[in-house]
Scaffold this active site. Structure first.
Site, PDB file in Angstrom:
ATOM      1  N   SER A   1      41.658  36.026  35.654  1.00 57.91           N
ATOM      2  CA  SER A   1      42.828  36.510  36.397  1.00 57.91           C
ATOM      3  C   SER A   1      43.259  37.893  35.927  1.00 57.91           C
ATOM      4  O   SER A   1      43.560  38.760  36.755  1.00 57.91           O
ATOM      5  CB  SER A   1      44.004  35.536  36.255  1.00 57.91           C
ATOM      6  OG  SER A   1      43.732  34.342  36.950  1.00 57.91           O
TER       7      SER A   1
ATOM      8  N   ARG B   1      41.792  26.677  34.335  1.00 55.66           N
ATOM      9  CA  ARG B   1      43.016  27.300  34.821  1.00 55.66           C
ATOM     10  C   ARG B   1      44.174  26.315  34.765  1.00 55.66           C
ATOM     11  O   ARG B   1      44.802  26.009  35.779  1.00 55.66           O
ATOM     12  CB  ARG B   1      42.773  27.866  36.210  1.00 55.66           C
ATOM     13  CG  ARG B   1      41.998  29.165  36.061  1.00 55.66           C
ATOM     14  CD  ARG B   1      41.587  29.753  37.346  1.00 55.66           C
ATOM     15  NE  ARG B   1      41.552  31.212  37.230  1.00 55.66           N
ATOM     16  CZ  ARG B   1      41.123  32.005  38.188  1.00 55.66           C
ATOM     17  NH1 ARG B   1      40.722  31.500  39.332  1.00 55.66           N
ATOM     18  NH2 ARG B   1      41.114  33.299  38.026  1.00 55.66           N
TER      19      ARG B   1
ATOM     20  N   GLN C   1      46.981  29.823  30.644  1.00 60.36           N
ATOM     21  CA  GLN C   1      47.257  31.009  31.476  1.00 60.36           C
ATOM     22  C   GLN C   1      47.194  32.306  30.669  1.00 60.36           C
ATOM     23  O   GLN C   1      46.685  33.312  31.158  1.00 60.36           O
ATOM     24  CB  GLN C   1      48.611  30.881  32.158  1.00 60.36           C
ATOM     25  CG  GLN C   1      48.486  30.251  33.542  1.00 60.36           C
ATOM     26  CD  GLN C   1      49.803  30.177  34.283  1.00 60.36           C
ATOM     27  OE1 GLN C   1      50.744  30.878  33.962  1.00 60.36           O
ATOM     28  NE2 GLN C   1      49.857  29.306  35.269  1.00 60.36           N
TER      29      GLN C   1
ATOM     30  N   ASP D   1      43.638  33.563  30.424  1.00 63.12           N
ATOM     31  CA  ASP D   1      42.872  33.561  31.675  1.00 63.12           C
ATOM     32  C   ASP D   1      42.339  34.975  31.965  1.00 63.12           C
ATOM     33  O   ASP D   1      42.961  35.764  32.675  1.00 63.12           O
ATOM     34  CB  ASP D   1      43.784  33.061  32.808  1.00 63.12           C
ATOM     35  CG  ASP D   1      43.054  32.924  34.128  1.00 63.12           C
ATOM     36  OD1 ASP D   1      41.886  33.361  34.229  1.00 63.12           O
ATOM     37  OD2 ASP D   1      43.651  32.380  35.076  1.00 63.12           O
TER      38      ASP D   1
ATOM     39  N   TYR E   1      40.633  26.106  44.565  1.00 65.59           N
ATOM     40  CA  TYR E   1      39.572  27.006  45.008  1.00 65.59           C
ATOM     41  C   TYR E   1      39.186  26.713  46.459  1.00 65.59           C
ATOM     42  O   TYR E   1      39.500  25.657  47.006  1.00 65.59           O
ATOM     43  CB  TYR E   1      38.336  26.859  44.118  1.00 65.59           C
ATOM     44  CG  TYR E   1      38.508  27.477  42.759  1.00 65.59           C
ATOM     45  CD1 TYR E   1      38.486  28.864  42.605  1.00 65.59           C
ATOM     46  CD2 TYR E   1      38.703  26.687  41.631  1.00 65.59           C
ATOM     47  CE1 TYR E   1      38.647  29.438  41.356  1.00 65.59           C
ATOM     48  CE2 TYR E   1      38.864  27.258  40.376  1.00 65.59           C
ATOM     49  CZ  TYR E   1      38.835  28.646  40.256  1.00 65.59           C
ATOM     50  OH  TYR E   1      39.004  29.211  39.024  1.00 65.59           O
TER      51      TYR E   1
END
Ligand code: NAD
Length: 375
Positions: free
Chosen positions: A133, A122, A127, A130, A230
């Site tokens: 996501s 990430r 992005q 990803d 996280y």
């Protein structure tokens, strides 16, 4: 570069790995695209649209895979599909590599190079690829829709001549990508929304979406985020304090949506059997972590469980597959971005020193090369 896309064969998988829009983009990278007939059915894309976009559509799986340099999929290929691939072919999919050991072994055995989209790091540059996501966002949206469907009352407050309908109370546990979209969606429907997470950074995000934040904010909470953003596993003491706080709250909720995950571990149980039993009849829980063991006691993967006190626990897996058109469109774009790393000047050029490829390669040169998966 010959790119192949086959129909998804995992049970209930409705998404697909290319759309007409991304077929054009892949061709622009210098590739040819062959799609198995029926690939887009679950996402409402007829074969003719792939043909119009410049792909060649073939009915036979083996004929699609034969000679392919790059195979794009949503989920990992079946053993049969792997057996049709040429040695040195590259596969890119959401492999679920920690759990799908047989698929990984089959690909290593066939000398196929496999990349797992779920391992894309990430970092800012990644992005656009990803997939975790892009899919989690839609899962969060869909969780609210499933909750609203299972709930026998309305979400918004409605003042009518015949009386007032009270707004639904929605509690979101776990405010990552899915949780944030769930908050936004429930708010749009007019619910009164509260949310909790163990990462302190989420408090401001929750409040900026117009919801109320609820958590035990002690020293452990203030340090609960890893450098990667996280959650850390919380101590038993913290979990007990948090459970006491949320327990009182859960009793009064109409809808509870749980999304709490800790990478590489079983999901934490956030709603106990006693707490489920304390809820009003007609209340609904939606457990997005069900495949990782579940955040809600009694949730079952793929099922809606109704408890003795009339509470529904929704344990659907693959929520993105329940919004397959959008999920496919976004995932297919993630794949185009990833493919851009594999094709240089119209030729397949896999540079395993690239940070993104290095992190996501699972099999290469006839072996399982990902340390975490090899175990
Ligand atoms: P996730 O799916 O790993 O977990 C969902 C949420 O559950 C997280 O917010 C986590 O903190 C929470 N959680 C874990 N244990 C809990 C507990 N006991 N009680 C309550 N909540 C608990 O999370 P995710 O959606 O993958 O996002 C994780 C982080 O990654 C976020 O900070 C997100 O903003 C970040 N992120 C960054 C990028 C990027 O920079 N490219 C992309 C996506 C996500």
């Amino acid at each position: 570069v010959a790119i192949a896309v086959t129909r998804e064969r995992r049970e209930g998988e409705t998404r697909c790995a290319v759309t007409p829009e991304t077929v054009k983009k892949l061709i622009a990278l210098g590739a040819s695209v062959t799609v198995e007939a029926g690939t887009g059915v679950g996402a409402a894309i007829p074969d003719s649209e792939y043909t119009d976009a410049g792909a060649s559509v073939k009915p036979d799986t083996r004929a699609v895979l034969e000679g392919a340099d790059l195979v794009l999929k949503v989920r990992g290929p079946t053993a049969q599909e792997v057996s049709a691939m040429k040695p040195g072919a590259v596969v890119v999919a959401m492999l679920d590599a920690y759990r799908e050991k047989d698929t990984v072994a089959a690909m290593a055995g066939a000398n196929v190079t496999a990349f797992a989209m779920e391992f894309v790091p990430r970092i800012t540059r990644a992005q656009v690829m990803d997939a975790l996501s892009s899919q989690a966002n839609l899962a969060g949206y869909r969780a609210v829709i499933e909750g609203a469907y299972a709930y026998g009352k309305g979400f918004p407050m409605m003042m009518t001549a015949a009386g007032t309908v009270a707004p639904a109370k929605v509690f979101i546990m776990g405010v990552g990508v899915a949780g944030l979209q769930a908050i936004a969606t429930a708010r749009r429907l007019g619910a009164v929304v509260t949310a909790t997470d163990v990462r302190p950074a989420t408090k401001e995000q929750v409040e900026s979406l117009g919801a109320k934040f609820l958590a035990v904010e002690d020293d452990e909470f203030r340090n609960a985020q890893t450098a990667g953003g996280y959650a850390k596993p919380m101590s038993e003491e913290y979990q007990a304090k948090q459970a006491a706080l949320t327990g009182e709250h859960i009793k009064k909720q109409d809808i509870v949506i749980t999304t709490a995950l800790i990478p590489g571990r079983a999901a934490p149980v956030l709603v106990s059997a006693e707490q489920v039993a304390s809820m009003k009849p007609g209340s609904v829980l939606i457990d997005l972590a069900v495949e990782a063991g579940g955040n809600v006691a009694g949730s079952k993967a793929g099922e809606v469980v109704t408890t003795a006190n009339g509470v529904s626990i929704v344990g659907y897996t693959n929520l993105p597959g329940r919004i397959a058109s959008d999920a496919s469109a976004l995932y297919a774009k993630n794949l185009v971005a990833f493919t851009g790393l594999l094709i240089k000047d119209g030729a397949l050029a896999v540079d395993l020193e690239d940070e993104i490829l290095k992190a996501s390669v699972v099999t290469h040169g006839g072996a399982v090369v990902h340390e975490g998966v090899r175990g």
